[in-house]
Design a protein around this motif. Sequence first.
Motif, PDB file in Angstrom:
ATOM      1  N   GLN A  72       0.818  -1.215   0.000  1.00 54.81           N
ATOM      2  CA  GLN A  72       0.000   0.000   0.000  1.00 54.81           C
ATOM      3  C   GLN A  72       0.852   1.266   0.000  1.00 54.81           C
ATOM      4  O   GLN A  72       1.962   1.281   0.523  1.00 54.81           O
ATOM      5  N   THR A  73       0.267   2.296  -0.567  1.00 57.98           N
ATOM      6  CA  THR A  73       0.772   3.658  -0.419  1.00 57.98           C
ATOM      7  C   THR A  73      -0.310   4.418   0.318  1.00 57.98           C
ATOM      8  O   THR A  73      -1.457   4.452  -0.124  1.00 57.98           O
ATOM      9  N   ARG A  74       0.047   4.977   1.488  1.00 54.16           N
ATOM     10  CA  ARG A  74      -0.918   5.655   2.356  1.00 54.16           C
ATOM     11  C   ARG A  74      -0.714   7.166   2.312  1.00 54.16           C
ATOM     12  O   ARG A  74       0.411   7.639   2.305  1.00 54.16           O
ATOM     13  N   PHE A  75      -1.825   7.885   2.323  1.00 54.98           N
ATOM     14  CA  PHE A  75      -1.831   9.342   2.348  1.00 54.98           C
ATOM     15  C   PHE A  75      -2.409   9.810   3.683  1.00 54.98           C
ATOM     16  O   PHE A  75      -3.476   9.344   4.090  1.00 54.98           O
ATOM     17  N   ASP A  76      -1.700  10.687   4.355  1.00 55.09           N
ATOM     18  CA  ASP A  76      -2.201  11.317   5.581  1.00 55.09           C
ATOM     19  C   ASP A  76      -2.537  12.753   5.216  1.00 55.09           C
ATOM     20  O   ASP A  76      -1.646  13.600   5.072  1.00 55.09           O
ATOM     21  N   THR A 102     -10.614   6.472  -3.954  1.00 55.64           N
ATOM     22  CA  THR A 102     -10.057   5.135  -3.835  1.00 55.64           C
ATOM     23  C   THR A 102     -11.107   4.209  -3.238  1.00 55.64           C
ATOM     24  O   THR A 102     -12.216   4.645  -2.910  1.00 55.64           O
ATOM     25  N   ALA A 103     -10.760   2.951  -3.085  1.00 56.40           N
ATOM     26  CA  ALA A 103     -11.686   1.985  -2.508  1.00 56.40           C
ATOM     27  C   ALA A 103     -12.023   2.387  -1.076  1.00 56.40           C
ATOM     28  O   ALA A 103     -11.136   2.705  -0.287  1.00 56.40           O
ATOM     29  N   GLN A 104     -13.296   2.379  -0.754  1.00 56.67           N
ATOM     30  CA  GLN A 104     -13.750   2.838   0.560  1.00 56.67           C
ATOM     31  C   GLN A 104     -13.103   2.046   1.695  1.00 56.67           C
ATOM     32  O   GLN A 104     -12.740   2.619   2.718  1.00 56.67           O
ATOM     33  N   ALA A 105     -12.940   0.766   1.517  1.00 61.77           N
ATOM     34  CA  ALA A 105     -12.380  -0.082   2.578  1.00 61.77           C
ATOM     35  C   ALA A 105     -10.925   0.266   2.891  1.00 61.77           C
ATOM     36  O   ALA A 105     -10.446  -0.007   3.986  1.00 61.77           O
ATOM     37  N   LEU A 106     -10.217   0.888   1.945  1.00 54.19           N
ATOM     38  CA  LEU A 106      -8.806   1.210   2.150  1.00 54.19           C
ATOM     39  C   LEU A 106      -8.587   2.565   2.819  1.00 54.19           C
ATOM     40  O   LEU A 106      -7.474   2.866   3.251  1.00 54.19           O
ATOM     41  N   GLY A 107      -9.612   3.375   2.868  1.00 53.90           N
ATOM     42  CA  GLY A 107      -9.428   4.716   3.429  1.00 53.90           C
ATOM     43  C   GLY A 107      -8.576   5.552   2.491  1.00 53.90           C
ATOM     44  O   GLY A 107      -8.799   5.578   1.295  1.00 53.90           O
ATOM     45  N   ALA A 108      -7.575   6.221   3.034  1.00 53.43           N
ATOM     46  CA  ALA A 108      -6.706   7.099   2.244  1.00 53.43           C
ATOM     47  C   ALA A 108      -5.478   6.334   1.771  1.00 53.43           C
ATOM     48  O   ALA A 108      -4.339   6.712   2.038  1.00 53.43           O
ATOM     49  N   ALA A 109      -5.709   5.222   1.076  1.00 52.46           N
ATOM     50  CA  ALA A 109      -4.594   4.387   0.608  1.00 52.46           C
ATOM     51  C   ALA A 109      -4.951   3.768  -0.741  1.00 52.46           C
ATOM     52  O   ALA A 109      -6.117   3.657  -1.110  1.00 52.46           O
ATOM     53  N   TYR A 110      -3.919   3.388  -1.445  1.00 59.06           N
ATOM     54  CA  TYR A 110      -4.046   2.646  -2.698  1.00 59.06           C
ATOM     55  C   TYR A 110      -3.274   1.356  -2.521  1.00 59.06           C
ATOM     56  O   TYR A 110      -2.138   1.370  -2.061  1.00 59.06           O
TER      57      TYR A 110
END
Length: 149
Positions: A72-76, A102-110
């Motif tokens: 994953q790549t996460r965005f804060d 992005t996908a709702q289940a991932l939150g702020a991540a791809y």
Amino acid sequence: MPSLPVSLPRSRGFTLFELLVVLLLTGVAAGLAGIGMQRGLARAAEQNALNQMVNALRAARVHAIVTGQPAQTRFDLDARTVQGPVGPASQWPASLHLRLHTAQALGAAYEFYPDGGASGGNIGVSDGARAWRIDVAWLTGSVRLRELP
């Protein structure tokens, strides 16, 4: 023999007014150059931040393929940071505003998968006057940055 009056060449100097005009013009030119340089540095910082986001996403895809595990790549959005699966988090300037899709289940991540695919989505980035879009293709996992008109 009579002596002729010798005429000495008159030395030409600058008047105080001429010197003040030159100093004024030099100051104006330096101020304009400083403003242009500041704008150039701000644009360079924005472009650097965009490149770091794209590189973090692409690194996650490569990491998933190489390790055989999802990455994953996460965005804060509060701290204005992006974190890939390896390496330190990088921060983007406060002038850039992000909108993640992005996908709702991932939150702020791809998320990227070992077969090269991804969760898909896009990131809208704007600085007020200019806008960009980072697309993450779900089927191929490719990441593409483009400037919007």
